[in-house]
Design an enzyme around this catalytic site. Structure first.
Site, PDB file in Angstrom:
ATOM      1  N   HIS A 621       0.808  -1.221   0.000  1.00 54.80           N
ATOM      2  CA  HIS A 621       0.000   0.000   0.000  1.00 54.80           C
ATOM      3  C   HIS A 621       0.841   1.271   0.000  1.00 54.80           C
ATOM      4  CE1 HIS A 621       0.443  -0.084   4.515  1.00 54.80           C
ATOM      5  NE2 HIS A 621       0.469   1.210   4.320  1.00 54.80           N
ATOM      6  N   ASP A 675      -0.795  -7.612   1.367  1.00 60.68           N
ATOM      7  CA  ASP A 675      -0.139  -6.290   1.437  1.00 60.68           C
ATOM      8  C   ASP A 675       1.370  -6.463   1.622  1.00 60.68           C
ATOM      9  OD1 ASP A 675       0.308  -3.597   1.589  1.00 60.68           O
ATOM     10  OD2 ASP A 675      -0.552  -3.339   3.589  1.00 60.68           O
ATOM     11  N   GLY A 767       3.276   6.296   8.938  1.00 62.84           N
ATOM     12  CA  GLY A 767       4.718   6.474   8.770  1.00 62.84           C
ATOM     13  C   GLY A 767       5.491   5.229   9.131  1.00 62.84           C
ATOM     14  N   SER A 769       4.208   2.276   8.297  1.00 65.17           N
ATOM     15  CA  SER A 769       3.774   1.321   7.278  1.00 65.17           C
ATOM     16  C   SER A 769       4.959   0.717   6.536  1.00 65.17           C
ATOM     17  CB  SER A 769       2.849   2.011   6.274  1.00 65.17           C
ATOM     18  OG  SER A 769       1.611   2.307   6.857  1.00 65.17           O
ATOM     19  N   GLY A 770       4.889  -0.577   6.297  1.00 56.57           N
ATOM     20  CA  GLY A 770       5.950  -1.265   5.575  1.00 56.57           C
ATOM     21  C   GLY A 770       7.111  -1.698   6.440  1.00 56.57           C
TER      22      GLY A 770
END
Length: 821
Positions: A621, A675, A767, A769-770
């Site tokens: 995402h 994801d 922030g 994310s990932g």
């Protein structure tokens, strides 16, 4: 008629005698303005008002003001002008100036209301129009001592002045009493993109200070005020700090004014944003009070657009540059739509700080219009949640003066009959997965899931999420639709079709690996058909099975060929000695696989995890394009490894460009399923004490419920807060998926993992994310258990973080990286 005499001091004596009582008195006033000359260019020397280049440019522009006012109806009331500053314009040189007038009140009002276009008349005796300039604006300047001191003028300049003064000094620009340094100290500063410039004031010696701030064209000024002492509480009469959206101290251009209690500390007093590439900061104080301290810095940030069309199940909308103050003179319009028909929009107002005075009922200056209703004052808790139909229009407006922190909204789509988060509600109240909407099969008894579905073009197949895919993608092992819905007609071509319509080849049946949710691909398998290992057994390189739980890299040789202890140069922390919301600062080298993914214009955007010298793992995402930003472009990204403090540059960090971004083909942006993304670096990175890869778990690896793991990142420290400057770490516990699904209404798929604290207080946030969720295993090595994916809010009660479950993608990772991971 006599009231409109060209100027007062030289009225005829008889007329003066007859009409003394009725003649309007003259008053002195100033207009301040700016004008851009596209045939001239800005240079650094023009920022210094004491330089020869500045004086020469002023002399060269004298004719402009003479012609401007000489050709206007009010030329007889014009006294003189002064140029105060130059800046870089959109196409040329921007000039900031003031003009002095003396006129009766009724004429003064007429001049003050005039626009620059009305002042630009034809030159006397010619047909030539003064039109070598553009982007001109002028404003009436409020009469106060501060204004004149900051311009280098005396307060008695507001007294009447005979027109003959103008004749004494025909080249009066920069003449008379206009001398910088009279009672004011001025500083001219310029910041290129990527550089911070400091403003400071300690033990001031003069009563007035001003800083003229400039950044390149196409950028805006962000001013961050760190400390402010010596401001008189509750009063602006003696001490005040002002910021203007102009290079002149115009009252109607004030962005913010600070006169309150002295404040200092780690958090900024305020963050301001200009509408253009200039800002004026002024500070005045009482001579009787010493020790005024003011510290700030400013930077150039790209001028961002706002508004646009949004189609999403959930997300956020905020004022430009939030949580910094929004700029003046802004108009933004958003159109918000839900992806499927029949849904409403639930809007939650997290922050609403727009209006000058909360006591005011109207929204005249700055406002946010949501669905036709203007909002500007803080909203009570009972009114923070509102429901709208789709599409929903939002319009944000700010005038050219005072600004505030702005607004932050959260929205989500929901079924109007009730709450079916991330699901579709049938007419009988039953909830069905979104993938079953518009899949060609009527799952609702009333058929409403197929009632308003678009049709695909010839040669395309309709996926369950409403997307159309090429027909050639049907009946293959790797499904292209996120929900495998296009495999529904493949029964005759597949060896086995799962109940959820996943098409399996013969090699995937009875191979010891569960591909169907109901285990139907591994049921009724005789020993002769059984290949490989059970899903809970570790498969060695020679094909043998090990029943021991998580045997890889635990320091014990469990496979006869030793393959369980190969490729174990990972998951170590050489430097370890002994915000994430609710977390703490991480020690340097604690998490050497943590990566910051940054874009040149926007800084840190997402986290990632280093898994080999060439590969990173992140969330899919993070790379979904928006209307304004192409996140899918690998060339826009840079990966920073070995970094802990975000605000001090690279400081030894390894920086690599991204060669390519591989998103999982089944990623579904509506449900956040699959994801995961792989990023290949442009060049290998070298491992050291600060840069190390984490271990990727085998597909049989299990992370037990209740296990304490760590999530790390530079994300915001609270739900509507700011990014952390130091890498944050937080301990979270693995949560049972069934428990998590009850909290999230079955939105957690088998490829997701929940972790956190059900009581709230600790979680990943925007922030992060990932970024990685890692767990320490028996061999004292860290394994990547999850990828920060989604959640409802941050650190909320009974709303744990949801992560992509890495073990579900081990084979896909090995396949895409060709065994490099």
């Amino acid at each position: 008629m006599l009231g409109l005499l060209p100027f007062c001091p030289f009225a005829a004596a008889i007329a003066l005698t007859l009409h003394y009582l009725t003649s309007p008195p003259c008053s002195v006033f100033f207009l301040g303005g700016s004008v851009e000359f596209p045939n001239l260019s800005f240079s650094s020397e023009l920022a210094d008002s004491t330089s020869p280049q500045f004086r020469l440019q002023v002399q060269a522009l004298n004719h402009y003001f003479t012609e401007l006012h000489a050709s206007s109806p009010w030329s007889s009331y014009y006294l003189r002008s002064g140029i105060t500053a130059f800046s870089e314009g959109v196409e040329g040189l921007n000039v900031f100036y003031w003009s002095k007038f003396s006129a009766p009140d009724n004429v003064a009002m007429e001049i003050q209301r005039s626009s620059p276009e009305r002042l630009q008349r034809r030159l006397p005796g010619t047909n030539k129009v003064v039109r070598d300039s553009r982007n001109e604006q002028n404003y009436y300047m409020e009469q106060d001592d501060d204004l004149l001191h900051l311009l280098g003028l005396d307060p008695d300049d507001f007294e009447s002045e005979e027109k003959s003064d103008k004749n004494k000094n025909p080249n009066s620009i920069q003449s008379g009493k206009w001398q910088l340094g009279f009672q004011v100290m001025s500083f001219d500063l310029y910041a290129k993109y990527g550089n911070n410039r400091t403003l400071s004031l300690v033990s001031p010696k003069k009563p007035y200070y001003q800083w003229r701030l400039r950044v390149p064209s196409g950028h805006v000024v962000r001013l961050v005020i760190l400390t402010l002492h010596g401001a008189t509480p509750g009063s602006c009469t003696a001490h005040k700090l002002s910021a203007y959206d102009f290079l002149l101290p115009l009252q109607n251009k004030i962005i913010a004014r600070w006169c309150g209690l002295p404040i200092s500390g780690s958090s900024p007093v305020m963050k301001l944003t200009s509408s253009g590439n200039v800002m004026l900061v002024t500070f005045s104080f009482s001579r009787q009070r010493d020790g005024a301290i003011f510290k700030a810095y400013f930077q150039a940030i790209p001028k961002a657009g706002c508004g646009g069309s949004i189609s999403s199940w959930n997300g956020s909308i905020s004022s430009p540059y939030y949580p910094s103050y929004y700029p003046p003179n802004i108009d933004c319009t958003w159109t918000l739509r839900v992806p499927l028909p029949g849904y409403l929009i639930s809007m939650t107002i997290v922050t609403m700080d727009i209006q000058d005075s909360p006591s005011s009922d109207g929204c005249e200056k700055d406002w946010l219009d949501i669905g036709g209703v203007k909002l500007c004052n803080p909203v009570s808790d009972s009114n923070k949640k509102r429901v709208y139909s789709s599409p929903l229009s939002l319009h944000f407006h700010s005038d050219e003066s005072l600004t505030h922190k702005g607004f932050y909204l959260l929205y989500r789509a929901f079924s109007p009959e009730g709450t079916c988060p991330r699901q579709f509600r049938c007419g009988d109240g039953r909830c069905i997965p979104l993938r079953k909407v518009c899949d060609g099969v009527k799952d609702c008894s009333d058929g409403r899931d197929e009632a308003k579905c678009s049709t695909c073009q010839p040669g395309e197949v309709l996926c369950g999420n409403g997307q159309c895919k090429p027909q050639g993608s049907q009946c293959v092992t790797q499904s292209v639709c996120a929900d495998s819905s296009e495999e529904g007609t493949c029964g005759g071509k597949c060896y086995h079709v799962c109940p959820n319509k996943v098409c399996l080849p013969k090699s995937s049946v009875c191979d010891g690996i569960l591909d169907c949710k109901d285990r139907s691909d591994e049921l009724n398998c005789t020993r002769s058909y059984l290949k490989g290992c059970s899903s809970s057994s570790y498969k060695c390189a020679n094909g043998k099975c090990v029943s021991k739980s998580n045997p890889e890299c635990d320091g014990v040789k469990d496979c006869y060929d030793g393959s369980d202890e190969l490729r174990c140069g990972c998951g170590t922390r050489p430097r370890k000695r002994t915000k994430i919301v609710g977390g703490t600062d991480a020690v340097a080298g604690s998490w050497p696989w943590q990566v910051s993914l940054q874009m040149d214009r926007y800084g840190h955007v997402c986290g990632a995890t280093l898994v080999s010298n060439r590969w990173l793992i992140s969330a899919a995402h993070c790379f979904q394009d928006s209307d304004a930003i192409k996140y899918s472009d690998a060339r826009a990204w840079r990966a920073y490894m070995g970094m802990r403090v975000m605000t001090t540059g690279s400081h030894g960090a390894a920086i690599r460009l991204i060669r390519r971004i591989l998103l999982h083909p089944q990623y579904d942006q509506f449900t956040s399923d699959y994801d995961i993304a792989l990023l290949e670096l442009s060049a290998p990175v070298f491992f050291n004490d600060l840069v190390q890869p984490v271990c990727i778990p085998a597909s049989s690896h299990t992370f037990t419920t209740g296990t304490s793991c760590y999530v790390t990142g530079w994300g915001v420290l609270m739900e509507d807060g700011e990014l952390a400057s130091r890498l944050q770490e937080a301990s979270v516990k693995i949560i049972n998926r069934n428990t998590c699904n009850k909290l999230y209404d079955d939105a957690v798929t088998p490829r997701m993992l929940c972790a956190g604290n059900l009581q709230g207080g600790v979680d990943a946030c925007q922030g992060d994310s990932g970024g990685p969720l890692v767990c320490l295993e028996r061999g004292k090595r860290w394994f990547l258990a999850g990828i920060v994916s989604w959640g409802e809010g941050c650190a909320r009660l009974n709303r744990p973080g949801v992560y992509t479950q890495v073990v579900k993608f081990t084979d896909w990772i090995h396949q895409q990286t060709k065994g490099q991971v």
